[in-house]
Design a protein around this motif. Structure first.
Motif, mmCIF file in Angstrom:
data_model
loop_
_atom_site.group_PDB
_atom_site.id
_atom_site.type_symbol
_atom_site.label_atom_id
_atom_site.label_comp_id
_atom_site.label_asym_id
_atom_site.label_seq_id
_atom_site.Cartn_x
_atom_site.Cartn_y
_atom_site.Cartn_z
ATOM 1 N N ASP A 103 0.845 -1.185 0.000
ATOM 2 C CA ASP A 103 0.000 0.000 0.000
ATOM 3 C C ASP A 103 0.882 1.237 0.000
ATOM 4 O OD1 ASP A 103 -1.861 2.020 0.398
ATOM 5 O OD2 ASP A 103 -3.092 0.805 1.746
ATOM 6 N N LEU A 104 0.910 1.951 -1.121
ATOM 7 C CA LEU A 104 1.762 3.123 -1.259
ATOM 8 C C LEU A 104 1.303 4.288 -0.395
ATOM 9 C CD1 LEU A 104 2.202 2.921 -5.124
ATOM 10 C CD2 LEU A 104 3.951 2.421 -3.404
ATOM 11 N N ARG A 105 0.102 4.198 0.164
ATOM 12 C CA ARG A 105 -0.358 5.219 1.090
ATOM 13 C C ARG A 105 0.332 5.103 2.445
ATOM 14 N NH1 ARG A 105 -6.530 3.544 -0.092
ATOM 15 N NH2 ARG A 105 -5.474 1.558 0.371
ATOM 16 N N ASP A 106 1.011 3.991 2.663
ATOM 17 C CA ASP A 106 1.719 3.721 3.918
ATOM 18 C C ASP A 106 3.134 3.281 3.569
ATOM 19 O OD1 ASP A 106 2.648 2.918 6.388
ATOM 20 O OD2 ASP A 106 1.328 1.170 6.546
ATOM 21 N N PRO A 107 4.024 4.205 3.226
ATOM 22 C CA PRO A 107 5.347 3.805 2.745
ATOM 23 C C PRO A 107 6.170 3.046 3.769
ATOM 24 C CG PRO A 107 5.249 6.192 3.107
ATOM 25 C CD PRO A 107 3.845 5.681 3.216
ATOM 26 N N ILE A 108 6.060 3.399 5.036
ATOM 27 C CA ILE A 108 6.824 2.679 6.055
ATOM 28 C C ILE A 108 6.307 1.249 6.180
ATOM 29 C CG2 ILE A 108 7.584 2.684 8.448
ATOM 30 C CD1 ILE A 108 8.560 5.064 6.705
ATOM 31 N N ALA A 110 4.668 -0.356 3.925
ATOM 32 C CA ALA A 110 4.894 -1.061 2.666
ATOM 33 C C ALA A 110 6.272 -1.708 2.643
ATOM 34 C CB ALA A 110 4.733 -0.095 1.496
ATOM 35 N N VAL A 134 -2.328 7.424 -5.626
ATOM 36 C CA VAL A 134 -0.931 7.808 -5.457
ATOM 37 C C VAL A 134 -0.357 8.227 -6.807
ATOM 38 C CG1 VAL A 134 1.368 6.962 -4.856
ATOM 39 C CG2 VAL A 134 -0.603 6.319 -3.455
ATOM 40 N N PHE A 138 5.079 11.027 -5.722
ATOM 41 C CA PHE A 138 4.980 10.903 -4.271
ATOM 42 C C PHE A 138 6.240 10.220 -3.720
ATOM 43 C CE2 PHE A 138 0.072 10.981 -3.549
ATOM 44 C CZ PHE A 138 0.005 12.190 -4.226
ATOM 45 N N SER A 140 6.579 8.126 -1.451
ATOM 46 C CA SER A 140 6.354 6.718 -1.129
ATOM 47 C C SER A 140 6.737 5.798 -2.287
ATOM 48 C CB SER A 140 4.890 6.492 -0.750
ATOM 49 O OG SER A 140 4.028 6.805 -1.835
ATOM 50 N N HIS A 143 10.480 5.445 -2.433
ATOM 51 C CA HIS A 143 10.913 4.694 -1.249
ATOM 52 C C HIS A 143 10.725 3.193 -1.468
ATOM 53 C CE1 HIS A 143 11.781 4.024 2.961
ATOM 54 N NE2 HIS A 143 10.600 3.454 3.169
ATOM 55 N N VAL A 144 9.573 2.812 -1.951
ATOM 56 C CA VAL A 144 9.293 1.402 -2.219
ATOM 57 C C VAL A 144 10.151 0.895 -3.380
ATOM 58 C CG1 VAL A 144 7.514 -0.162 -3.105
ATOM 59 C CG2 VAL A 144 6.980 1.413 -1.241
#
Length: 260
Positions: A103-108, A110, A134, A138, A140, A143-144
């Protein structure tokens, strides 16, 4: 008038690995329920022997439980009587290659989920940027992308390739763009020339010369079963101008190489 029968044109084409398969349903739109049994039967009915399967539950509601559902599908023989013990013709149901969804809305969260899945043998993760609202810019996404590239995982991503190539650039990432439209094929070819790990699904490449324009080692068959009609990309692959060895690569060989 005789009804059109696509099977004659598809012939003996067999897909050994479809990179775009979903289980579950979209709660906000009409469509099939996407039960695992029905999805695997649909693949088998079209001579698709295995699918890289991701969970809509993981994409839309809860990463961990949705991913665990997919892992369970790939963990052993499926229980008889649940609709997965044979296709419509009584044949063996398609196999499952598990794909982790984040879920890219929650990068940590994810990246935490990626780190949980990788030791379990998951070789690919899937991104649903459109469904999650997303955008490519973004933080996130980058990061992912960095974590997946560092672990050598394949990324299967939706979204407009003209934007979503950017967070993966310069990472030596292995990426399959699942939504490349033939209108945007030129943009894919331009960015892929500098990124040897960039690949595209065949699903929306339905113009007369689209498949033939892309290097065959960058093409992977994807159907988005059960939320798209698998016979459309099958027909295009079977009736196009690719050579037999190229068809075999697109129909699963390239995907298996990436997932190895």
């Amino acid at each position: 008038m005789t009804a059109f029968d696509a099977r004659e044109l598809v012939g003996e084409l067999e897909v050994t690995l479809d990179v775009d398969v979903l289980v579950g349903a979209y709660p906000d739109r009409d469509g099939p329920p996407g039960t695992p049994g029905s999805v695997l039967e649909a693949l088998a009915a079209h001579r698709i022997r295995a699918g890289a399967v991701a969970s809509l539950r993981a994409a839309l509601f809860d990463m961990r439980s949705g991913n665990d559902e997919v892992l369970a599908l790939s963990g052993g023989p499926l229980a008889p009587g649940d609709g997965t013990d044979g296709g419509p013709d009584g044949g063996t149901p398609a196999g499952v290659v598990p794909v982790g969804t984040v879920d890219l809305r929650d990068p940590i969260g994810a990246v935490r989920e990626i780190d949980r899945l990788a030791p379990l043998g998951v070789r690919a993760i899937r991104l649903f940027p459109d469904e999650q609202g997303v955008e490519a810019g973004f933080p996130s996404v980058r990061h992912v992308a960095r974590r997946a590239a560092a672990l050598g995982l394949v990324v299967l991503t939706g979204g407009d390739v003209r934007r979503f190539w950017q967070p993966f650039a310069g990472l030596d990432a292995k990426v399959v763009f699942l939504d490349t439209h033939f209108y945007h094929l030129g943009d894919f070819l331009v960015v892929a020339a500098d990124e040897p790990g960039f690949h595209t699904s065949t699903r929306l490449l339905n113009s007369p010369d689209a498949l033939e324009t892309v290097p065959a080692d960058r093409l992977l068959y994807g159907s988005r079963t059960p939320h798209y009609e698998p016979v459309v990309p099958l027909l295009r692959l079977a009736t196009g101008g690719l050579k037999p060895d190229e068809i075999a690569a697109v129909a699963g060989g390239n995907a298996r190489r990436l997932f190895a």
